[in-house]
Write a protein that holds these residues in place. Structure first.
Motif, PDB file in Angstrom:
ATOM      1  N   SER A  81    -163.210 -37.122 -37.462  1.00 13.63           N
ATOM      2  CA  SER A  81    -162.523 -37.284 -35.966  1.00 13.63           C
ATOM      3  C   SER A  81    -160.822 -37.086 -36.277  1.00 13.63           C
ATOM      4  CB  SER A  81    -162.664 -38.751 -35.581  1.00 13.63           C
ATOM      5  OG  SER A  81    -162.008 -39.847 -36.304  1.00 13.63           O
ATOM      6  N   LEU A  82    -160.496 -36.613 -35.159  1.00  9.60           N
ATOM      7  CA  LEU A  82    -159.139 -36.605 -34.992  1.00  9.60           C
ATOM      8  C   LEU A  82    -158.420 -37.255 -33.857  1.00  9.60           C
ATOM      9  CD1 LEU A  82    -156.232 -34.904 -35.469  1.00  9.60           C
ATOM     10  CD2 LEU A  82    -157.199 -32.934 -34.170  1.00  9.60           C
ATOM     11  N   ARG A  83    -157.151 -38.037 -34.038  1.00  6.48           N
ATOM     12  CA  ARG A  83    -156.570 -38.423 -32.922  1.00  6.48           C
ATOM     13  C   ARG A  83    -155.228 -37.962 -32.987  1.00  6.48           C
ATOM     14  NH1 ARG A  83    -152.885 -42.757 -32.716  1.00  6.48           N
ATOM     15  NH2 ARG A  83    -153.698 -43.376 -34.702  1.00  6.48           N
ATOM     16  N   ARG A  84    -154.855 -37.403 -31.696  1.00 10.95           N
ATOM     17  CA  ARG A  84    -153.629 -36.576 -31.515  1.00 10.95           C
ATOM     18  C   ARG A  84    -152.823 -37.848 -30.894  1.00 10.95           C
ATOM     19  NH1 ARG A  84    -152.304 -30.552 -30.852  1.00 10.95           N
ATOM     20  NH2 ARG A  84    -152.615 -30.634 -32.982  1.00 10.95           N
ATOM     21  N   ASP A  85    -151.736 -38.355 -31.227  1.00 14.73           N
ATOM     22  CA  ASP A  85    -151.016 -39.337 -30.724  1.00 14.73           C
ATOM     23  C   ASP A  85    -149.547 -38.651 -30.129  1.00 14.73           C
ATOM     24  OD1 ASP A  85    -149.388 -41.448 -30.019  1.00 14.73           O
ATOM     25  OD2 ASP A  85    -150.102 -42.597 -31.783  1.00 14.73           O
ATOM     26  N   HIS A  86    -149.519 -38.662 -28.652  1.00 13.31           N
ATOM     27  CA  HIS A  86    -148.212 -38.435 -28.192  1.00 13.31           C
ATOM     28  C   HIS A  86    -147.240 -39.494 -27.895  1.00 13.31           C
ATOM     29  CE1 HIS A  86    -149.309 -33.943 -27.810  1.00 13.31           C
ATOM     30  NE2 HIS A  86    -150.677 -34.561 -27.685  1.00 13.31           N
ATOM     31  N   GLY A  87    -147.588 -40.586 -28.405  1.00  9.02           N
ATOM     32  CA  GLY A  87    -146.870 -41.692 -28.280  1.00  9.02           C
ATOM     33  C   GLY A  87    -147.514 -42.768 -27.226  1.00  9.02           C
ATOM     34  N   PHE A  88    -147.425 -42.475 -25.955  1.00  9.22           N
ATOM     35  CA  PHE A  88    -148.490 -43.266 -24.817  1.00  9.22           C
ATOM     36  C   PHE A  88    -149.770 -42.712 -24.386  1.00  9.22           C
ATOM     37  CE2 PHE A  88    -145.443 -41.267 -22.136  1.00  9.22           C
ATOM     38  CZ  PHE A  88    -146.445 -41.329 -20.674  1.00  9.22           C
TER      39      PHE A  88
ATOM     40  N   MET B  47    -162.244 -31.710 -27.723  1.00 13.59           N
ATOM     41  CA  MET B  47    -161.912 -33.110 -27.189  1.00 13.59           C
ATOM     42  C   MET B  47    -163.162 -33.833 -26.893  1.00 13.59           C
ATOM     43  SD  MET B  47    -159.586 -34.192 -24.073  1.00 13.59           S
ATOM     44  CE  MET B  47    -158.153 -33.339 -24.473  1.00 13.59           C
ATOM     45  N   SER B  48    -163.188 -34.974 -27.100  1.00 12.73           N
ATOM     46  CA  SER B  48    -164.136 -35.943 -27.142  1.00 12.73           C
ATOM     47  C   SER B  48    -163.649 -37.194 -26.104  1.00 12.73           C
ATOM     48  CB  SER B  48    -164.782 -36.485 -28.359  1.00 12.73           C
ATOM     49  OG  SER B  48    -163.775 -37.197 -28.869  1.00 12.73           O
ATOM     50  N   GLY B  49    -162.444 -37.261 -25.803  1.00 16.67           N
ATOM     51  CA  GLY B  49    -161.897 -38.448 -24.926  1.00 16.67           C
ATOM     52  C   GLY B  49    -160.310 -38.369 -24.889  1.00 16.67           C
ATOM     53  N   GLY B  50    -159.714 -39.106 -24.317  1.00 16.49           N
ATOM     54  CA  GLY B  50    -158.407 -39.436 -24.308  1.00 16.49           C
ATOM     55  C   GLY B  50    -158.061 -40.577 -23.503  1.00 16.49           C
ATOM     56  N   SER B  51    -156.801 -41.048 -23.646  1.00 14.48           N
ATOM     57  CA  SER B  51    -156.179 -42.115 -23.181  1.00 14.48           C
ATOM     58  C   SER B  51    -154.637 -41.964 -22.793  1.00 14.48           C
ATOM     59  CB  SER B  51    -156.534 -43.667 -23.825  1.00 14.48           C
ATOM     60  OG  SER B  51    -155.781 -43.669 -25.093  1.00 14.48           O
ATOM     61  N   ILE B  52    -154.334 -42.955 -21.576  1.00 14.01           N
ATOM     62  CA  ILE B  52    -152.979 -42.987 -21.255  1.00 14.01           C
ATOM     63  C   ILE B  52    -152.689 -44.335 -21.563  1.00 14.01           C
ATOM     64  CG2 ILE B  52    -151.136 -42.693 -19.703  1.00 14.01           C
ATOM     65  CD1 ILE B  52    -153.014 -40.609 -18.621  1.00 14.01           C
ATOM     66  N   GLU B  53    -152.086 -44.873 -22.538  1.00 12.23           N
ATOM     67  CA  GLU B  53    -151.868 -46.182 -22.861  1.00 12.23           C
ATOM     68  C   GLU B  53    -150.330 -46.921 -22.240  1.00 12.23           C
ATOM     69  OE1 GLU B  53    -154.033 -48.153 -24.574  1.00 12.23           O
ATOM     70  OE2 GLU B  53    -155.158 -46.130 -25.103  1.00 12.23           O
ATOM     71  N   LEU B  54    -150.666 -47.027 -20.819  1.00 10.82           N
ATOM     72  CA  LEU B  54    -149.493 -47.482 -20.047  1.00 10.82           C
ATOM     73  C   LEU B  54    -148.682 -48.796 -20.562  1.00 10.82           C
ATOM     74  CD1 LEU B  54    -151.049 -46.390 -16.596  1.00 10.82           C
ATOM     75  CD2 LEU B  54    -149.055 -45.423 -18.013  1.00 10.82           C
ATOM     76  N   HIS B  55    -149.443 -49.623 -21.208  1.00 13.04           N
ATOM     77  CA  HIS B  55    -148.952 -51.042 -21.647  1.00 13.04           C
ATOM     78  C   HIS B  55    -147.793 -50.712 -22.607  1.00 13.04           C
ATOM     79  CE1 HIS B  55    -151.188 -50.951 -25.648  1.00 13.04           C
ATOM     80  NE2 HIS B  55    -152.108 -50.277 -24.818  1.00 13.04           N
ATOM     81  N   ARG B  56    -147.799 -49.518 -23.424  1.00 14.14           N
ATOM     82  CA  ARG B  56    -146.701 -49.329 -24.397  1.00 14.14           C
ATOM     83  C   ARG B  56    -145.511 -49.007 -23.682  1.00 14.14           C
ATOM     84  NH1 ARG B  56    -150.369 -44.883 -28.351  1.00 14.14           N
ATOM     85  NH2 ARG B  56    -151.713 -46.702 -28.918  1.00 14.14           N
ATOM     86  N   LEU B  57    -145.503 -48.771 -22.419  1.00  9.79           N
ATOM     87  CA  LEU B  57    -144.142 -48.311 -21.732  1.00  9.79           C
ATOM     88  C   LEU B  57    -143.303 -49.673 -21.484  1.00  9.79           C
ATOM     89  CD1 LEU B  57    -145.504 -45.512 -19.346  1.00  9.79           C
ATOM     90  CD2 LEU B  57    -144.312 -45.323 -21.754  1.00  9.79           C
ATOM     91  N   ALA B  58    -143.990 -50.832 -21.343  1.00 11.64           N
ATOM     92  CA  ALA B  58    -143.171 -51.992 -21.121  1.00 11.64           C
ATOM     93  C   ALA B  58    -142.235 -52.301 -22.046  1.00 11.64           C
ATOM     94  CB  ALA B  58    -144.277 -53.081 -20.971  1.00 11.64           C
ATOM     95  N   SER B  59    -142.366 -51.728 -23.420  1.00 10.78           N
ATOM     96  CA  SER B  59    -141.611 -52.247 -24.528  1.00 10.78           C
ATOM     97  C   SER B  59    -140.885 -50.752 -25.115  1.00 10.78           C
ATOM     98  CB  SER B  59    -142.064 -52.862 -25.672  1.00 10.78           C
ATOM     99  OG  SER B  59    -143.258 -52.291 -26.104  1.00 10.78           O
TER     100      SER B  59
END
Length: 167
Positions: free
Chosen positions: A46-53, A66-78
C-alpha cells in the motif's frame, strides 16, 4: 471555488480534480500539483500519498491505483498554513473550520446531490453518500469547542471509501 463548493462537488461525484477510485498514480500526479510525502508499507502493498490535510491511498498492481482518499479538515484548526499552500497550488481556499450545516446547505443546492445515510460513530456522526462512495465525519460531542481542533458541528473529515467497482 470555495471549500464548501469543492466539498459538495466531491460528495456528489466522488471525484477531486477529476480523479477518484481507480485513478493511477500518474493521473493523480497530473491532477494534483502540490508537495507530498509518500509512505509505502513494509511489504510494498500500500501507498499513502500525504499532501498535508489531503491524502490519497493506493494499491499496487501493474501500477499504483487509487483505492481511497481523505480530506482531514480537522488538521486545519491547528495548521492553517497547509490551507494557504493548498489555495496557492490548487486554487481552493479552506477555512480553519468547516461547519457541517454550511456544507449540508450547499449540498441541498447541488443538482443530483446524493442521499445521505447517518450513523453514530461515538462522538461523531457519519453521513454516507453510497451513490458517490464519500462519507463526512462530523463532531457530535456538544462539549467539543473550536480551538486547536474542530468543535461541535464541524466537519472532521471527508473520505472516499468505495471499493473499486468491476466494469
Amino acid at each position: 471555488m470555495t471549500a464548501i463548493e469543492f466539498l459538495a462537488s466531491f460528495l456528489r461525484t466522488g471525484r477531486l480534480y477529476g480523479i477518484g477510485i481507480g485513478s493511477t498514480l500518474a493521473e493523480v500526479d497530473r491532477a494534483v500539483r502540490h508537495r507530498f510525502v509518500d509512505v509505502v508499507d513494509e511489504e510494498g502493498e500500500s501507498l499513502r500519498r500525504d499532501h498535508g490535510f489531503v491524502e490519497f491511498y493506493f494499491n499496487p498492481g501493474d501500477e499504483w491505483v487509487m483505492s481511497g482518499g481523505s480530506i482531514e479538515l480537522h488538521r486545519l484548526a491547528s495548521g492553517l498554513d497547509m490551507a494557504k499552500e493548498w489555495a496557492r497550488t490548487m486554487g481552493v481556499g479552506f477555512p480553519r473550520y468547516v461547519a457541517w450545516e454550511d456544507l449540508r446547505d450547499e449540498l441541498a443546492r447541488v443538482p443530483g446531490a446524493p442521499e445521505l445515510e447517518v450513523g453514530d460513530q461515538g462522538g461523531f456522526l457519519e453521513y454516507r453518500a453510497a451513490a458517490s462512495g464519500v462519507s463526512v465525519i462530523v463532531v457530535d460531542d456538544e462539549e467539543e469547542q473550536r480551538g486547536y481542533h474542530a468543535g461541535h458541528g464541524d466537519v472532521w473529515s471527508v473520505s472516499l471509501w468505495a471499493p473499486v467497482r468491476a466494469e
